[in-house]
Scaffold this motif. Structure first.
Motif, PDB file in Angstrom:
ATOM      1  N   ASP A  24      -2.812 -40.399 -70.184  1.00 12.40           N
ATOM      2  CA  ASP A  24      -2.258 -39.859 -68.757  1.00 12.40           C
ATOM      3  C   ASP A  24      -2.600 -38.501 -68.893  1.00 12.40           C
ATOM      4  O   ASP A  24      -2.015 -37.834 -69.850  1.00 12.40           O
ATOM      5  CB  ASP A  24      -0.707 -40.314 -68.664  1.00 12.40           C
ATOM      6  CG  ASP A  24      -0.715 -42.078 -68.523  1.00 12.40           C
ATOM      7  OD1 ASP A  24      -1.627 -42.584 -68.336  1.00 12.40           O
ATOM      8  OD2 ASP A  24       0.485 -42.193 -68.521  1.00 12.40           O
ATOM      9  N   VAL A  25      -3.216 -37.907 -67.754  1.00 13.56           N
ATOM     10  CA  VAL A  25      -3.383 -36.433 -67.523  1.00 13.56           C
ATOM     11  C   VAL A  25      -2.443 -36.477 -66.566  1.00 13.56           C
ATOM     12  O   VAL A  25      -2.559 -36.701 -65.467  1.00 13.56           O
ATOM     13  CB  VAL A  25      -4.714 -36.320 -67.333  1.00 13.56           C
ATOM     14  CG1 VAL A  25      -5.781 -36.410 -68.457  1.00 13.56           C
ATOM     15  CG2 VAL A  25      -5.566 -37.074 -66.142  1.00 13.56           C
ATOM     16  N   LEU A  26      -1.636 -35.243 -66.653  1.00 15.83           N
ATOM     17  CA  LEU A  26      -0.244 -34.893 -65.634  1.00 15.83           C
ATOM     18  C   LEU A  26      -0.494 -33.688 -65.144  1.00 15.83           C
ATOM     19  O   LEU A  26      -0.645 -32.447 -65.684  1.00 15.83           O
ATOM     20  CB  LEU A  26       0.864 -35.165 -66.624  1.00 15.83           C
ATOM     21  CG  LEU A  26       1.101 -36.361 -67.445  1.00 15.83           C
ATOM     22  CD1 LEU A  26       2.254 -36.136 -68.394  1.00 15.83           C
ATOM     23  CD2 LEU A  26       1.216 -37.537 -66.653  1.00 15.83           C
ATOM     24  N   LEU A  27      -0.574 -33.580 -63.868  1.00 15.51           N
ATOM     25  CA  LEU A  27      -0.482 -32.413 -62.847  1.00 15.51           C
ATOM     26  C   LEU A  27       0.870 -32.229 -62.144  1.00 15.51           C
ATOM     27  O   LEU A  27       1.058 -33.274 -61.388  1.00 15.51           O
ATOM     28  CB  LEU A  27      -1.317 -32.162 -62.087  1.00 15.51           C
ATOM     29  CG  LEU A  27      -1.511 -31.121 -61.179  1.00 15.51           C
ATOM     30  CD1 LEU A  27      -2.126 -30.092 -61.850  1.00 15.51           C
ATOM     31  CD2 LEU A  27      -2.653 -31.190 -60.130  1.00 15.51           C
ATOM     32  N   VAL A  33       7.052 -33.405 -59.672  1.00 17.38           N
ATOM     33  CA  VAL A  33       6.657 -34.636 -59.674  1.00 17.38           C
ATOM     34  C   VAL A  33       5.433 -34.620 -60.312  1.00 17.38           C
ATOM     35  O   VAL A  33       4.574 -34.243 -59.827  1.00 17.38           O
ATOM     36  CB  VAL A  33       6.696 -35.497 -58.388  1.00 17.38           C
ATOM     37  CG1 VAL A  33       6.448 -36.940 -58.748  1.00 17.38           C
ATOM     38  CG2 VAL A  33       8.210 -35.149 -57.742  1.00 17.38           C
ATOM     39  N   PHE A  34       5.127 -35.557 -61.422  1.00 17.55           N
ATOM     40  CA  PHE A  34       3.798 -35.560 -62.003  1.00 17.55           C
ATOM     41  C   PHE A  34       2.894 -36.432 -61.157  1.00 17.55           C
ATOM     42  O   PHE A  34       3.187 -37.478 -60.647  1.00 17.55           O
ATOM     43  CB  PHE A  34       3.987 -36.236 -63.579  1.00 17.55           C
ATOM     44  CG  PHE A  34       4.444 -35.300 -64.368  1.00 17.55           C
ATOM     45  CD1 PHE A  34       3.421 -34.121 -64.561  1.00 17.55           C
ATOM     46  CD2 PHE A  34       5.718 -35.743 -65.111  1.00 17.55           C
ATOM     47  CE1 PHE A  34       3.836 -33.209 -65.667  1.00 17.55           C
ATOM     48  CE2 PHE A  34       6.087 -34.774 -66.118  1.00 17.55           C
ATOM     49  CZ  PHE A  34       5.153 -33.676 -66.329  1.00 17.55           C
ATOM     50  N   ARG A  35       1.460 -35.873 -60.896  1.00 19.23           N
ATOM     51  CA  ARG A  35       0.450 -36.647 -60.238  1.00 19.23           C
ATOM     52  C   ARG A  35      -0.419 -36.632 -61.295  1.00 19.23           C
ATOM     53  O   ARG A  35      -0.432 -35.954 -62.021  1.00 19.23           O
ATOM     54  CB  ARG A  35       0.080 -35.819 -59.045  1.00 19.23           C
ATOM     55  CG  ARG A  35       1.053 -35.524 -57.896  1.00 19.23           C
ATOM     56  CD  ARG A  35       1.474 -36.867 -57.242  1.00 19.23           C
ATOM     57  NE  ARG A  35       2.720 -36.265 -56.402  1.00 19.23           N
ATOM     58  CZ  ARG A  35       3.348 -37.112 -55.907  1.00 19.23           C
ATOM     59  NH1 ARG A  35       3.136 -38.363 -55.890  1.00 19.23           N
ATOM     60  NH2 ARG A  35       4.525 -36.716 -55.112  1.00 19.23           N
ATOM     61  N   GLY A  51     -12.803 -30.992 -67.109  1.00 17.65           N
ATOM     62  CA  GLY A  51     -11.706 -30.961 -66.287  1.00 17.65           C
ATOM     63  C   GLY A  51     -11.683 -32.275 -65.295  1.00 17.65           C
ATOM     64  O   GLY A  51     -12.624 -33.185 -65.582  1.00 17.65           O
ATOM     65  N   VAL A  52     -10.538 -32.335 -64.540  1.00 18.39           N
ATOM     66  CA  VAL A  52     -10.424 -33.440 -63.738  1.00 18.39           C
ATOM     67  C   VAL A  52     -10.138 -33.156 -62.163  1.00 18.39           C
ATOM     68  O   VAL A  52      -9.700 -31.894 -62.142  1.00 18.39           O
ATOM     69  CB  VAL A  52      -9.073 -34.398 -64.060  1.00 18.39           C
ATOM     70  CG1 VAL A  52      -8.733 -35.303 -63.169  1.00 18.39           C
ATOM     71  CG2 VAL A  52      -9.013 -34.622 -65.530  1.00 18.39           C
ATOM     72  N   ALA A  53     -10.914 -33.821 -61.489  1.00 18.40           N
ATOM     73  CA  ALA A  53     -10.739 -33.397 -60.143  1.00 18.40           C
ATOM     74  C   ALA A  53      -9.627 -33.946 -59.393  1.00 18.40           C
ATOM     75  O   ALA A  53      -9.396 -35.253 -59.325  1.00 18.40           O
ATOM     76  CB  ALA A  53     -12.077 -33.911 -59.201  1.00 18.40           C
ATOM     77  N   LEU A  54      -8.953 -33.137 -58.551  1.00 17.77           N
ATOM     78  CA  LEU A  54      -7.607 -33.600 -58.041  1.00 17.77           C
ATOM     79  C   LEU A  54      -7.613 -32.633 -56.648  1.00 17.77           C
ATOM     80  O   LEU A  54      -7.977 -31.457 -56.576  1.00 17.77           O
ATOM     81  CB  LEU A  54      -6.516 -33.477 -58.655  1.00 17.77           C
ATOM     82  CG  LEU A  54      -6.265 -34.486 -59.575  1.00 17.77           C
ATOM     83  CD1 LEU A  54      -5.007 -34.036 -60.579  1.00 17.77           C
ATOM     84  CD2 LEU A  54      -5.880 -35.991 -59.194  1.00 17.77           C
ATOM     85  N   PRO A  55      -7.207 -33.223 -55.486  1.00 20.97           N
ATOM     86  CA  PRO A  55      -7.185 -32.234 -54.138  1.00 20.97           C
ATOM     87  C   PRO A  55      -6.030 -31.339 -54.291  1.00 20.97           C
ATOM     88  O   PRO A  55      -5.012 -31.293 -54.923  1.00 20.97           O
ATOM     89  CB  PRO A  55      -6.769 -33.066 -53.229  1.00 20.97           C
ATOM     90  CG  PRO A  55      -6.057 -34.419 -53.630  1.00 20.97           C
ATOM     91  CD  PRO A  55      -6.780 -34.608 -54.944  1.00 20.97           C
ATOM     92  N   GLY A  56      -6.523 -30.030 -53.571  1.00 23.29           N
ATOM     93  CA  GLY A  56      -5.655 -28.822 -53.769  1.00 23.29           C
ATOM     94  C   GLY A  56      -4.180 -29.074 -52.943  1.00 23.29           C
ATOM     95  O   GLY A  56      -3.346 -28.331 -53.103  1.00 23.29           O
ATOM     96  N   CYS A  57      -4.547 -29.892 -52.077  1.00 21.33           N
ATOM     97  CA  CYS A  57      -3.250 -30.326 -51.046  1.00 21.33           C
ATOM     98  C   CYS A  57      -2.302 -30.835 -52.100  1.00 21.33           C
ATOM     99  O   CYS A  57      -1.089 -31.453 -51.472  1.00 21.33           O
ATOM    100  CB  CYS A  57      -3.846 -31.195 -49.909  1.00 21.33           C
ATOM    101  SG  CYS A  57      -4.166 -32.875 -50.198  1.00 21.33           S
TER     102      CYS A  57
END
Length: 456
Positions: A24-27, A33-35, A51-57
């Protein structure tokens, strides 16, 4: 040819945990809260390098998980992805998982590789860098209070105290520092400590707190503010997951019971110079001149920082006279009624304890607020005035904001926080939390039916 440290970290991890097949990669988002995503272990090398792509929003999301469009961070920008890079040294097993699983923290980056300005973790990273440029290193320890609750609760049902596995009786009384209360739930508490340490989280002493089923576990101090805040966020995940494994529920909600104690997050901070000496150290109980300036800076930023320390509607139920949740801007030596406390101890241990935040607050934002106050205090040589003795609730001192809305207004107006956090972060955080407040206020509650439905 020298082996890349990323490759070595993966190789060492898989050697120790050959059965793990996914990670699990956790942001952590704006609310802590983890996304993230779950990636197969054979893709881990690519994640480490690309890296991993996730939206800035992701950092314009409220506590319900809804993106707040008024921030202009989502559809208006086309919902663009940003690159999230792994945090070195955070690859760890998830010992409570049903199948062999790993986890790893992510940190979002801007296209030029710099810390993403809206990420709470980035605020800590930048402020630590500011202090490092001055030859200073903050030392941070976080104390977190939480409640264990009876399991099996429906989503619309109120919480209930847990039933002791030892006696079969509900824990329905207050016994602060009680040993029997620790023994009743020692299996889950010991498991929490063991699994935290298995992930490299420095969990320490557990104590029974004021409320039934309420406990506190202290994380040991570390001379790395980023690691301290990473540990605090990850520790919440450990507590909730381990409690569920034992048939309980755990919550860091600030005020889960109307008539019981609230849960807080206390942060201890000292500062080392380039020679490793604590700049707050002094024979006098009130510490050094640098500690006095730090407290002065923190005192000046306390009202605006309340928006970070009390991030939701329930957070504000903590602040009641005599509740150990401070209500005035003051400080004291070995005085738990003050929001800024210098604990007792030998001269070399001089530090400030920040006592305002709820356990529901985002540790990154709480610590970022402390570091901003520290920098402001040192730069301006702020004077906190005399220490408060006795009951700080009755002190003739400025009041802290009493409502969520007033705190957010002060947050938006704070030139100090705008300087150290950046205008974009301050504006997006304020807009997001105002939208969350409005959404909460629009819901008709059961109490309104009980009070007004027949009488009106």
């Amino acid at each position: 040819m020298t082996e890349h440290p990323v490759s070595r970290e993966i190789q060492d991890f898989l050697t120790r945990h050959p059965d793990i097949t996914a990670v699990d990669v956790l942001l952590p988002d704006l609310c802590g809260v983890f996304r993230g995503k779950r990636v197969p272990v054979d893709e881990l090398g690519k994640v480490m390098t690309d890296g991993v792509a996730l939206p800035g929003c992701t950092f314009a999301v409220d506590i319900t998980g809804e993106t707040i469009e008024e921030t202009g961070m989502s559809i208006e920008r086309g919902v663009p992805d940003q690159t999230c890079m792994p945090v070195p040294g955070t690859l760890a097993p998830v010992p409570w998982a049903a199948r062999p699983l790993g986890q790893m923290m992510l940190t979002m980056r801007s296209p030029d590789g710099s810390p993403y300005p809206l990420a709470p973790r980035s605020l800590v990273e930048r402020l630590v860098g500011e202090l490092a440029d001055r030859g200073l290193t903050p030392v941070i320890a976080v104390e977190l209070e939480f409640y264990l609750l009876a399991g099996g609760r429906g989503s619309d049902e109120p919480p209930r105290p847990p039933v002791s596995p030892r006696s079969g009786l509900p824990q329905d009384r207050t016994q602060v520092y009680g040993l029997a209360e620790l023994e009743d739930f020692e299996a889950v508490l010991d498991d929490i400590t063991a699994m935290a340490r298995a992930q490299g989280i420095p969990a320490g002493t557990a104590i029974a707190e004021y409320g039934p089923g309420q406990y506190e576990i202290t994380l040991h101090h570390v001379a790395d503010a980023l690691k301290a805040t990473d540990d605090a966020v990850l520790f919440k995940r450990v507590v909730k997951s381990v409690a569920q494994r034992h048939g309980f529920e755990a919550t860091f909600m600030a005020k889960p019971y109307t008539d019981q104690a609230s849960s807080g997050m206390h942060v201890h901070m000292s500062v080392l110079d380039s020679d490793g000496r604590n700049i707050f150290a002094a024979e006098a109980p009130e510490g050094s001149e640098a500690l006095r300036h730090c407290i002065g800076g923190l005192a000046e930023t306390l009202p605006a920082s309340m928006a970070l320390a009390a991030p939701g509607a329930n957070s504000w139920r903590r602040f009641q006279v005599g509740s150990y949740a401070p209500t005035v801007v003051t400080w004291g030596v070995n005085n738990r009624t003050a929001p800024l406390r210098i604990p007792a101890g030998p001269p070399e241990s001089r530090r400030v304890e920040y006592r305002i935040a709820g356990a529901d607050a985002n540790p990154y934002l709480v610590v970022a607020g402390l570091l901003a106050g520290l920098l402001h205090g040192l730069d301006s040589k702020a004077d906190p005035g005399p220490a408060t003795e006795g009951n700080a609730y009755t002190a003739s001192a400025p009041k802290l904001p009493a409502t969520w809305e007033s705190a957010l207004e002060l947050f938006g107006q704070s030139s100090v926080l705008r300087r150290w956090f950046g205008d974009e972060f301050v504006d997006v955080y304020r807009i997001t939390k105002l939208a969350e407040r409005d959404k909460f206020a629009a819901v008709v509650t059961p109490l309104e039916y009980a009070w007004y439905l027949r009488s009106s």
